[in-house]
Design a protein around this motif. Sequence first.
Motif, PDB file in Angstrom:
ATOM      1  N   HIS A  41       0.793  -1.371  -0.045  1.00 11.61           N
ATOM      2  CA  HIS A  41       0.005   0.136   0.265  1.00 11.61           C
ATOM      3  C   HIS A  41       0.944   0.828   0.002  1.00 11.61           C
ATOM      4  CE1 HIS A  41      -4.056  -1.209   0.317  1.00 11.61           C
ATOM      5  NE2 HIS A  41      -3.881  -2.181   1.074  1.00 11.61           N
ATOM      6  N   ASN A  45      -2.676   5.783   1.049  1.00  7.96           N
ATOM      7  CA  ASN A  45      -3.264   4.279   1.774  1.00  7.96           C
ATOM      8  C   ASN A  45      -3.287   4.668   3.386  1.00  7.96           C
ATOM      9  OD1 ASN A  45      -4.302   4.432  -0.704  1.00  7.96           O
ATOM     10  ND2 ASN A  45      -3.532   2.131  -1.459  1.00  7.96           N
ATOM     11  N   LEU A  55     -10.719   2.801   2.040  1.00  6.81           N
ATOM     12  CA  LEU A  55     -10.060   3.121   1.299  1.00  6.81           C
ATOM     13  C   LEU A  55     -11.116   2.719  -0.478  1.00  6.81           C
ATOM     14  CD1 LEU A  55      -6.499   0.866   1.059  1.00  6.81           C
ATOM     15  CD2 LEU A  55      -7.266   2.940   1.396  1.00  6.81           C
ATOM     16  N   ASP A  59      -8.357   4.468  -4.425  1.00 10.49           N
ATOM     17  CA  ASP A  59      -6.896   4.353  -3.646  1.00 10.49           C
ATOM     18  C   ASP A  59      -6.484   2.697  -4.283  1.00 10.49           C
ATOM     19  OD1 ASP A  59      -7.510   6.969  -2.192  1.00 10.49           O
ATOM     20  OD2 ASP A  59      -9.143   5.728  -0.951  1.00 10.49           O
TER      21      ASP A  59
END
Length: 177
Positions: A41, A45, A55, A59
Amino acid sequence: MTDKVGSIVVVMGISGSGKSTVGRRLAERLGALFVEGDDHHPPANRAKMAAGHPLDDADRAPWLARLVEIVASAAGEGRDVVLACSALRRRYRDRLREAGPTVRFVHLTGADALVRRRMGARADHFMPPALIDSQIAALEPPDHEPDVLEVDVAEPPERLVERIVAGLATLPAPTEG
């Protein structure tokens, strides 16, 4: 490059279902590379989730693209891969299927109370327990996807791995490219 295409098993489910624990043990059992999806990530995020915000598709898109790149590269080198990734929506699973012809999924399911208890016991993760409801809401169960094995996480991880290994053998055989 090798002629063999490695198999890819995505261990999926909501946060707290045991993807990392089961995925690592499954990778050890299969002699496969383990990829922890959460490790990839982007910082934005992680910060968003740590602040208690779920998210969205925008994202997740670059994160999923990165995961596809990682597992496709390893499988293309002939390595078997186990990826721990929530893969909550059908379109996310379809995106992960782009990693190669050998992708299969293991959907870890469990009683809400069990998953919530596990989430509450975690102290070292950026995903707060408050976001579990957003994960449950986002989950599109893979009910009619033939390359998905569903496993209830009520049993100890060692037993789950045994069930997964046996269950993977019952799924339609992935094709090698």
